[in-house]
Write an enzyme that holds these catalytic residues in place. Structure first.
Site, PDB file in Angstrom:
ATOM      1  N   ASP A 112     -23.575 -32.158  64.363  1.00 54.79           N
ATOM      2  CA  ASP A 112     -23.854 -30.784  65.231  1.00 54.79           C
ATOM      3  C   ASP A 112     -23.508 -31.148  66.910  1.00 54.79           C
ATOM      4  OD1 ASP A 112     -24.676 -29.657  63.147  1.00 54.79           O
ATOM      5  OD2 ASP A 112     -26.785 -29.925  63.774  1.00 54.79           O
ATOM      6  N   GLY A 122     -27.185 -29.120  54.332  1.00 55.94           N
ATOM      7  CA  GLY A 122     -27.705 -29.872  53.262  1.00 55.94           C
ATOM      8  C   GLY A 122     -28.264 -31.146  53.718  1.00 55.94           C
ATOM      9  N   ALA A 147     -41.283 -16.321  63.787  1.00 55.31           N
ATOM     10  CA  ALA A 147     -42.692 -16.198  64.314  1.00 55.31           C
ATOM     11  C   ALA A 147     -43.689 -15.428  63.485  1.00 55.31           C
ATOM     12  CB  ALA A 147     -42.653 -15.999  65.666  1.00 55.31           C
ATOM     13  N   ALA A 150     -33.345 -26.329  63.359  1.00 54.28           N
ATOM     14  CA  ALA A 150     -33.573 -26.722  61.947  1.00 54.28           C
ATOM     15  C   ALA A 150     -34.817 -26.363  61.145  1.00 54.28           C
ATOM     16  CB  ALA A 150     -33.528 -28.194  61.945  1.00 54.28           C
ATOM     17  N   ALA A 151     -35.054 -25.197  61.868  1.00 53.74           N
ATOM     18  CA  ALA A 151     -36.681 -24.482  61.281  1.00 53.74           C
ATOM     19  C   ALA A 151     -36.458 -24.223  59.776  1.00 53.74           C
ATOM     20  CB  ALA A 151     -37.008 -23.328  62.073  1.00 53.74           C
ATOM     21  N   GLY A 152     -35.384 -23.533  59.447  1.00 53.39           N
ATOM     22  CA  GLY A 152     -35.324 -23.073  58.372  1.00 53.39           C
ATOM     23  C   GLY A 152     -34.997 -24.256  57.337  1.00 53.39           C
ATOM     24  N   ASP A 153     -34.238 -25.189  57.646  1.00 53.54           N
ATOM     25  CA  ASP A 153     -33.990 -26.534  56.894  1.00 53.54           C
ATOM     26  C   ASP A 153     -35.275 -27.131  56.575  1.00 53.54           C
ATOM     27  OD1 ASP A 153     -31.433 -25.739  56.854  1.00 53.54           O
ATOM     28  OD2 ASP A 153     -30.752 -26.859  58.652  1.00 53.54           O
TER      29      ASP A 153
END
Length: 307
Positions: free
Chosen positions: A13, A41, A224, A250-253
């Site tokens: 990144d 991943g 939120a 990276a919240a979803g990860d």
């Protein structure tokens, strides 16, 4: 105990912090630049491993500095990397990320070696999968590989979670019955179902539409506003923890890694979703992707002292 196998992307990144996100055609001055190990991943593998469960990564990197750095960073946190192939002559995938002062982001991904995740990765997965294991998938590697991996896991008695990101509407109908859980955010859910997800009610409609395609449990993440979950026996809403976001990259990860770890440890669905929401909340209060993922002890201490 079950093993988590993550078949997916590994990116470096390239992150630039800026006061606000630019408009099309606009040039802004950045505040800080960082090079951070990432890829959906890789992020999800690190999230699970940091929480204390055996996690194996399957994917590809280039034979370059970024690729070797990614392998080192995965190994350092305990992710097994024997399933990661170094592809000669191929560049490692990169993600160019802009993050504003409010923690919102814009991301462009160049797949690089991730496009080479194919037959070799599937052979590695076939040798490693055991009944009761969990397979965590995303959509930053070739779609046909994702479909074949999910089918293989189903045949081997393993359970599959798909994070359908980046968003795309062309998932084959044969994929859905292979999935125990699918976890789109509201944009992804909208594209998958043609239902415009704006709130909890429309999120539930989208989740039920995904279940009708054969998925056991569908979760629509609303940032939120938490997550809406549709199951074979009903539905529920899990609120997000009230935190101030610093970096949402990276919240979803973090959510997916935490969810898979909790389910692999035998946690029931509702507490597993609560746990995953807490992992995601912790991560958005930190800067970075993989470096922001908490250990179990860090998460417990944070919950006791902060939330």
């Amino acid at each position: 105990m079950a093993t988590i196998h993550v078949l997916g992307s590994l990116n470096m990144d390239l992150v630039c912090r800026t006061a606000r996100l630019p408009q099309p055609g606009e040039t802004l001055l950045g505040q800080r630049f960082e090079t951070i190990p990432g890829g959906k991943g890789g992020n999800q593998a690190v999230a699970a491993a940091r929480l204390g469960i055996r996690t194996a990564m399957i994917g590809c990197v280039g034979d370059d500095g970024f690729g070797h750095s990614l392998l080192q960073s995965l190994a350092w946190v305990g992710v097994e990397t024997e399933g990661v192939r170094v592809v000669p002559g191929q560049a490692t995938g990169v993600a160019t990320i802009l993050v504003d002062d409010g923690g919102q982001d814009q991301i462009v991904v160049e797949p690089g070696a991730n496009d080479q995740v194919g037959e070799g990765a599937l052979a590695t997965l076939a040798n490693a999968l055991q009944p009761g294991d969990w397979l965590l998938l995303q959509l930053e590697v070739p779609l046909n590989t994702v479909v074949e991996a999910a089918t293989l896991a189903q045949q081997r008695g393993a359970r599959v979670i798909l994070d359908p990101a980046p968003a795309r509407a062309d998932l084959p109908v044969s994929l859905y019955p292979c999935l125990q859980v699918i976890t789109p955010n509201q944009i992804e859910a909208s594209q998958l179902t043609n239902i415009t997800v704006k709130n909890r009610a429309t999120a539930l409609l989208a989740a039920e539409a995904l279940r009708q395609r054969g998925v056991e449990t569908a979760m629509v993440k609303l940032g939120a506003d938490g997550v809406v979950v549709a199951t074979p026996v009903g539905h529920f809403h899990q609120s997000a923890l009230p935190v101030t976001a610093v970096d949402t990259v990276a919240a979803g990860d973090a959510f997916n890694g935490g969810l898979t770890m909790a389910l692999a440890e035998g946690m029931a669905l509702k507490p597993a979703v609560t746990f995953a929401t807490a992992v995601a909340a912790y991560v958005v209060t930190q800067v970075g992707a993989q470096a922001a993922m908490p250990t179990r002890r860090q998460l417990e201490t944070w919950l006791e002292t902060t939330v």
